[in-house]
Design an enzyme around this catalytic site. Structure first.
Site, PDB file in Angstrom:
ATOM      1  N   LYS A  33       0.825  -1.215   0.000  1.00 40.04           N
ATOM      2  CA  LYS A  33       0.000   0.000   0.000  1.00 40.04           C
ATOM      3  C   LYS A  33       0.858   1.264   0.000  1.00 40.04           C
ATOM      4  CE  LYS A  33      -0.778   0.646   4.990  1.00 40.04           C
ATOM      5  NZ  LYS A  33      -0.125   1.953   5.091  1.00 40.04           N
ATOM      6  N   THR A  34       1.964   1.260   0.762  1.00 40.30           N
ATOM      7  CA  THR A  34       2.818   2.450   0.806  1.00 40.30           C
ATOM      8  C   THR A  34       3.446   2.709  -0.564  1.00 40.30           C
ATOM      9  OG1 THR A  34       3.304   2.033   3.140  1.00 40.30           O
ATOM     10  CG2 THR A  34       4.763   3.543   1.977  1.00 40.30           C
ATOM     11  N   ASP A 217      -3.820   7.768   4.346  1.00 35.39           N
ATOM     12  CA  ASP A 217      -3.289   6.441   4.666  1.00 35.39           C
ATOM     13  C   ASP A 217      -4.001   5.889   5.901  1.00 35.39           C
ATOM     14  OD1 ASP A 217      -1.658   4.214   4.492  1.00 35.39           O
ATOM     15  OD2 ASP A 217      -0.023   5.119   5.634  1.00 35.39           O
ATOM     16  N   GLU A 218      -4.063   4.565   6.019  1.00 33.61           N
ATOM     17  CA  GLU A 218      -4.669   3.885   7.180  1.00 33.61           C
ATOM     18  C   GLU A 218      -6.074   4.429   7.464  1.00 33.61           C
ATOM     19  OE1 GLU A 218      -3.302   1.334   8.277  1.00 33.61           O
ATOM     20  OE2 GLU A 218      -1.125   1.488   8.321  1.00 33.61           O
ATOM     21  N   GLN A 248      -8.139  -4.891   9.013  1.00 33.87           N
ATOM     22  CA  GLN A 248      -7.122  -4.524  10.006  1.00 33.87           C
ATOM     23  C   GLN A 248      -7.566  -3.344  10.866  1.00 33.87           C
ATOM     24  OE1 GLN A 248      -2.807  -5.036   8.878  1.00 33.87           O
ATOM     25  NE2 GLN A 248      -3.634  -4.943   6.808  1.00 33.87           N
ATOM     26  N   ARG A 594       1.406 -11.094  10.283  1.00 32.26           N
ATOM     27  CA  ARG A 594       2.736 -10.539  10.588  1.00 32.26           C
ATOM     28  C   ARG A 594       3.829 -11.533  10.195  1.00 32.26           C
ATOM     29  NH1 ARG A 594       1.488  -6.288   9.687  1.00 32.26           N
ATOM     30  NH2 ARG A 594      -0.490  -7.260   9.201  1.00 32.26           N
TER      31      ARG A 594
END
Length: 688
Positions: A33-34, A217-218, A248, A594
């Site tokens: 995503k980044t 973002d987020e 998430q 993770r």
């Protein structure tokens, strides 16, 4: 730029090349995503020719903003004359207020107060109003009000329960005080920005037309106020691109509203949705477990992670008798990894609740494993645990002035700093320890240098210590029940915002103490305290160490070898009043994703729970993830609401929950809307 575009997968490229109109980039864990967000910013500025001054990219942390800014600038083919505005929500609010706070009749020389300053101010107001409420609770409620755009007047009108009426009084005085002194707290940075834009149509249009391309973002972590602010900023062009993952969304407890991302397409017309489902982090078996688990949630937009890495080892289950055996088994596996040359930084152990770190810390210390605890204090350094240990030290050695000073007014006994200083001076002059002086003053052998009220509180403390010392001498095994009955530390911490977590830590410590007594009937309090000192004095190792952390703290990180402990009912998922099973399941999804290639999920047959050893069932999540066949798949809908919660209804407005009862597949809530009480189904309201 073509080289950059060619490095993207089809979905990423589709998102990058979308220019005008609202867009939701639904970015799964490890899906880049980044990379997509920074490439899109570089594309708009370096390829489309958008002026950097017309872009605004918002994040949640300064670290994320700095990383994204650096990556975006590197992608731009030509040096831009000035960088695009890429910052946190609150930094944007600060910049905006410096130019426009005068619209509220205030000067732009305002001073931002931090959380400590805020609490000091709240303490003085509460004292003046003679209100005795936990400061953390007051601060949290006021923050919640501001992030829900509730003024002191509205809160005063809506408040019904006694404690909330008191908070409303403090809120009114607090807001008046900070305005008079030209102060701004952290929440004001967004609340005041919203108020200015919402009430000034010309400025709203001007600001929206300045920032014609907005990215966030987020987005799943945004709250009500942030959503409303974005609505105003994008009102003139609808060019709002948000990146997030509904699976998430794990911060509902601190105000994040998952509906912001779930209903994004409904709020912004002609919204384009792009799903990033290719995961570059984890192997196929790990993603299969994550996908299978999260599919049990009903509140989600729906996507399925696909592994770019392909096949790998199956997810392992580690079944132990209790938490000590669990820590030992994990230690053994970690030693094997280290012997093979694995970098310790690629190994981590995660848990749902902080209390579970105690057995890991103790086990790893005994096994000689270096570890670092991220995102929290070591178990024995937590305030509530240090308080108990200080009480124990005073019982074992009343002349320990350092420990006595820590607990003399905890829980609150009305013993202020001035009274303590008077007694310290008198004790010094009489060549006595502080405890000796207080004890003798209650017996009339030393002069009383404090008020009658304080003297009575001290006499009660001395009496409690005498009674508890006798119980320690007579029966160490049953001492804890009397200790809690006399001191009431749990009641003291229960009133705090994070009271539930603190009570779990206290219960974990009590359970550890009882277990130590059961294992050694001849154990003394001195010996127990000495053992605690050895456990808590290990130096913090920052490099080349195994990581121990909560799942919340692990979000955004990745590890080659990952252990997740506590996969038991009541620990993960947490159960009980206020539990949100869908958010618990999202936490499970975050934990699993993770891991890069080696994942071990751990569960035990018994664990300390509320101070007692208890037989427990393995977590339903193991069955829901398709990892065991014999688990009953309890797809339980648990109320996300509890008495006292603020909620919002589209017709009746803001109200406070007074009761929550099961009704078919959801919950029926009794809600007080400013004196107008209604029974409403939970799906028709939003948490605040």
């Amino acid at each position: 730029m073509e080289e950059i575009l060619n490095s993207l997968n089809p979905a990423q490229r589709e998102a990058v090349e979308h220019i005008d109109g609202a867009m939701l980039i639904l970015a799964g864990a490890g899906s880049g995503k980044t990379k997509t967000l920074t490439a899109r910013l570089a594309y708009l500025v370096g390829e489309v020719g958008i002026d950097p001054a017309n872009t605004l990219t918002l994040t949640f942390t300064n670290k994320a903003a700095a990383e994204m800014r650096e990556r975006a600038l590197k992608l731009m083919p030509n040096k831009v004359s000035y960088p695009p505005l890429l910052c946190t929500f609150h930094k944007f609010g600060l910049l905006f207020l410096k130019f426009h706070i005068d619209k509220l009749g205030r000067d732009n020389s305002f001073v931002i107060i931090d959380s400590d300053d805020k609490k000091r101010l709240l303490r003085s107001i509460a004292k003046a109003l003679k209100i005795d409420l936990n400061l953390s609770f007051i601060a949290s409620e006021i923050s919640k009000y501001k992030n829900s755009m509730l003024t002191p007047e509205v809160v005063t009108q809506k408040a019904e329960l006694p404690d909330y009426k008191k908070v409303a009084q403090i809120y009114e005085q607090y807001q008046q005080n900070i305005v008079e002194n030209n102060l701004v707290d952290f929440d004001d940075l967004l609340m005041l920005t919203y108020q200015i834009l919402e009430s000034n149509d010309e400025l709203r249009k001007e600001t929206s037309n300045r920032y014609k391309y907005i990215m966030v973002d987020e987005y799943q972590d945004t709250n009500e106020l942030q959503f409303r602010l974005l609505e105003l900023l994008a009102s003139e062009h609808n060019n709002l691109c948000v990146v997030g993952d509904d699976d998430q969304s794990i911060y509902g407890w601190r105000g994040a509203n998952i509906r912001n991302i779930l209903e994004f397409s409904d709020h912004f017309e002609s919204c384009k949705v792009v799903k990033l489902e290719t995961n570059y982090r984890s192997t196929e078996p790990i993603l299969k477990a994550a996908n299978t688990l999260i599919e049990h949630n009903s509140q989600r937009l729906g996507k399925k992670l696909i592994s770019h890495k392909g096949d790998g080892p199956e997810v392992k289950l580690l079944h132990s008798l209790d938490e000590s055996m669990e820590a030992k088994a994990i230690s053994h596996q970690i030693h094997e990894l280290l012997d093979k040359g694995t970098d310790p930084d690629e190994i981590a152990v995660l848990y749902r609740i902080n209390a579970l770190s105690r057995s890991l810390e103790e086990g790893f210390t005994k096994e000689g494993l270096n570890f670092k605890l991220i995102g929290g204090m070591r178990f024995y350094e937590r305030a509530e645990i240090k308080d108990i240990i200080s009480y124990f030290r005073v019982l074992a050695n009343p002349h320990d002035d350092f420990s006595l000073l820590r607990i003399i007014n905890k829980p609150k006994r009305g013993i202020g700093k001035a009274s303590i200083e008077k007694m310290q001076k008198a004790a010094f002059d009489a060549q006595l320890s502080l405890y000796e002086y207080i004890e003798q003053s209650t017996e009339g052998k030393q002069p009383v240098v404090v008020s009658k009220r304080v003297a009575n509180a001290l006499a009660q403390l001395i009496d409690d210590i005498h009674v508890l010392q006798q119980e320690v001498a007579d029966n160490l095994g049953s001492f804890l029940d009397l200790f809690e009955e006399r001191i009431k530390l749990k009641d003291h911490y229960a009133a705090m915002v994070d009271g539930f977590e603190r009570i779990l830590n206290i219960d974990e410590f009590y359970g550890y103490f009882r277990d130590a007594v059961n294992k050694d009937p001849d154990l003394t309090l001195d010996a127990f305290l000495n053992d605690i000192s050895l456990q808590s004095d290990q130096d913090q190792i920052e490099e080349n160490a195994i990581t121990i952390m909560s799942i919340h703290a692990a979000k955004g990180l990745e590890f080659e070898h990952l252990f997740v402990i506590g996969l038991e009912e009541e620990f993960f998922p947490l159960l009980g009043e206020g539990c949100n099973m869908e958010e618990e399941r999202r936490l499970g999804y975050v934990a699993i994703t993770r891991a890069k290639s080696d994942l071990t999920l751990c569960y035990v047959d018994s664990r300390f729970y509320k101070g007692r050893r208890k037989m427990i069932d393995k977590s339903r999540f193991l069955g829901e993830a398709g990892l065991i066949q014999d688990a009953s798949l309890k797809i339980t809908k648990t109320s996300a609401y509890k008495k006292g919660d603020l909620v919002k209804h589209k017709i009746f407005g803001i109200g406070r929950v007074q009761a929550a009862n099961k009704s078919g597949k959801e919950y029926k809530l009794l809600i007080n809307f400013g004196g107008n009480k209604k029974e409403i189904l939970s799906s028709f309201v939003q948490p605040i």
